[in-house]
Design an enzyme around this catalytic site. Structure first.
Site, PDB file in Angstrom:
ATOM      1  CB  THR A  81      -0.910   0.045   1.236  1.00 19.96           C
ATOM      2  OG1 THR A  81      -0.071   0.188   2.409  1.00 19.96           O
ATOM      3  CG2 THR A  81      -1.766  -1.202   1.348  1.00 19.96           C
ATOM      4  CG  ASP A  84      15.321   1.117   1.076  1.00 25.17           C
ATOM      5  OD1 ASP A  84      15.804   1.550   2.155  1.00 25.17           O
ATOM      6  OD2 ASP A  84      14.246   0.495   1.029  1.00 25.17           O
ATOM      7  CG  ASP A 128      17.474  -1.806   2.078  1.00 29.75           C
ATOM      8  OD1 ASP A 128      17.255  -2.140   3.260  1.00 29.75           O
ATOM      9  OD2 ASP A 128      16.776  -2.200   1.127  1.00 29.75           O
TER      10      ASP A 128
HETATM   11  C1  PRP Z   1      11.684   5.276   4.098  1.00 30.85           C
HETATM   12  C2  PRP Z   1      12.185   6.628   4.506  1.00 30.85           C
HETATM   13  C3  PRP Z   1      10.925   7.294   5.028  1.00 30.85           C
HETATM   14  C4  PRP Z   1       9.870   6.714   4.127  1.00 30.85           C
HETATM   15  C5  PRP Z   1       9.524   7.739   3.093  1.00 30.85           C
HETATM   16  O1  PRP Z   1      11.552   4.441   5.184  1.00 30.85           O
HETATM   17  O2  PRP Z   1      13.230   6.571   5.437  1.00 30.85           O
HETATM   18  O3  PRP Z   1      10.650   7.012   6.385  1.00 30.85           O
HETATM   19  O4  PRP Z   1      10.417   5.564   3.498  1.00 30.85           O
HETATM   20  O5  PRP Z   1       8.442   7.330   2.329  1.00 30.85           O
HETATM   21  P1  PRP Z   1       7.047   8.087   2.343  1.00 30.85           P
HETATM   22  O6  PRP Z   1       7.331   9.528   2.294  1.00 30.85           O
HETATM   23  O7  PRP Z   1       6.377   7.558   1.106  1.00 30.85           O
HETATM   24  O8  PRP Z   1       6.308   7.683   3.589  1.00 30.85           O
HETATM   25  P2  PRP Z   1      11.137   2.901   5.021  1.00 30.85           P
HETATM   26  O9  PRP Z   1       9.657   2.750   5.095  1.00 30.85           O
HETATM   27  O10 PRP Z   1      11.797   2.333   3.823  1.00 30.85           O
HETATM   28  O11 PRP Z   1      11.691   2.246   6.344  1.00 30.85           O
HETATM   29  P3  PRP Z   1      13.197   2.072   6.862  1.00 30.85           P
HETATM   30  O12 PRP Z   1      13.683   3.424   7.240  1.00 30.85           O
HETATM   31  O13 PRP Z   1      13.020   1.174   8.034  1.00 30.85           O
HETATM   32  O14 PRP Z   1      14.025   1.453   5.772  1.00 30.85           O
HETATM   33  N1  URA Z   2      12.125   5.474   0.833  1.00 32.24           N
HETATM   34  C1  URA Z   2      13.401   5.473   0.410  1.00 32.24           C
HETATM   35  O1  URA Z   2      14.301   5.061   1.159  1.00 32.24           O
HETATM   36  N2  URA Z   2      13.668   5.926  -0.829  1.00 32.24           N
HETATM   37  C2  URA Z   2      12.712   6.371  -1.646  1.00 32.24           C
HETATM   38  O2  URA Z   2      13.021   6.787  -2.784  1.00 32.24           O
HETATM   39  C3  URA Z   2      11.382   6.361  -1.202  1.00 32.24           C
HETATM   40  C4  URA Z   2      11.113   5.914   0.051  1.00 32.24           C
END
Ligand code: PRP
Ligand code: URA
Length: 207
Positions: free
Chosen positions: A105, A197, A200
């Site tokens: 989602t 990401d 990652d």
């Molecule tokens: C990433 C990033 C933000 C989010 C941004 O986290 O660090 O928190 O995605 O996306 P949005 O603006 O569409 O909400 P992620 O969900 O990948 O989690 P992580 O930090 O644990 O890798």
């Molecule tokens: N979260 C990430 O880490 N990268 C993106 O581009 C979008 C969401």
């Protein structure tokens, strides 16, 4: 309100952190360095209090940061920006908000929160490298508002028009500071060109 930190020193580092060949050690270092520069700007209006210091020559009226400042990394990738902001304000308190984007989602899922009591009535700085759809940032702002934060500032490294529109539409009172406003989101809701990401790449979990 958003402010793009378009300084050559920041943009130079941004070029390296975006590079697919930059490994996690260098990526972490750059996240710290870039955060420090962005926060230098983002914190320019925080409250200071006057204090008198005795120099070897005379008394000097000086300014010190009036804490309670609370830094709030969004787990997990926000942790990669923590060292950078704490180098600027070592006395800040730290609260954590755990959110991840559901893979299907793309909506934020909340899994953890721990805020210091000083968040109530204090200034909270949300740090997260990426504002993509903006859903995670909006969720974090709402949590902090429910917790009684008096002022909220968001610091990210890369965002895009879609993310800015969502956050600014929902919370026009919250300023956003960023080093890049990229072109668009792709069908997987990743920022293009972005940097991939962020979690990652920071923590070496992609390969
Ligand atoms: C990433 C990033 C933000 C989010 C941004 O986290 O660090 O928190 O995605 O996306 P949005 O603006 O569409 O909400 P992620 O969900 O990948 O989690 P992580 O930090 O644990 O890798
Ligand atoms: N979260 C990430 O880490 N990268 C993106 O581009 C979008 C969401």
């Amino acid at each position: 309100m958003h402010e793009l930190i378009d300084h050559p020193c920041v943009q130079h580092k941004l070029a390296i952190i975006r590079d697919v060949d930059t490994g996690h050690k260098r990526f972490r270092e750059l996240a710290t360095e870039i955060t420090k520069f962005i926060c230098y700007e983002a914190l320019k209006n925080i409250k200071v209090k006057e204090t008198v210091v005795q120099t070897p020559v005379a008394k000097a009226t000086c300014k010190k940061i009036d804490t309670d400042l609370v830094v709030v990394p969004i787990l997990r990738a926000g942790v990669g920006m923590l060292e950078g902001i704490l180098e600027l304000v070592p006395t800040a308190r730290v609260g954590f908000v755990g959110l991840y984007r559901d893979e299907v989602t793309k909506q934020p899922v909340s899994y953890y929160q721990r805020l210091p009591a000083q968040a109530r009535g204090g200034t909270c700085i949300i740090i997260d490298p990426m504002i993509a759809t903006g859903g995670s940032t909006v969720a974090a702002i709402e949590l902090l508002k429910e917790s009684g934060a008096a002022k909220i500032v968001v610091v990210c490294i890369v965002t895009c028009p879609e993310g800015l529109a969502l956050v600014e539409g929902a919370h026009p009172d919250v300023p956003i500071y960023t080093a890049a406003i990229d072109d668009h989101l792709n069908e997987d809701k990743y920022i293009v060109p972005g940097l991939g990401d962020a979690g990652d790449r920071l923590f070496g979990t992609s390969q």
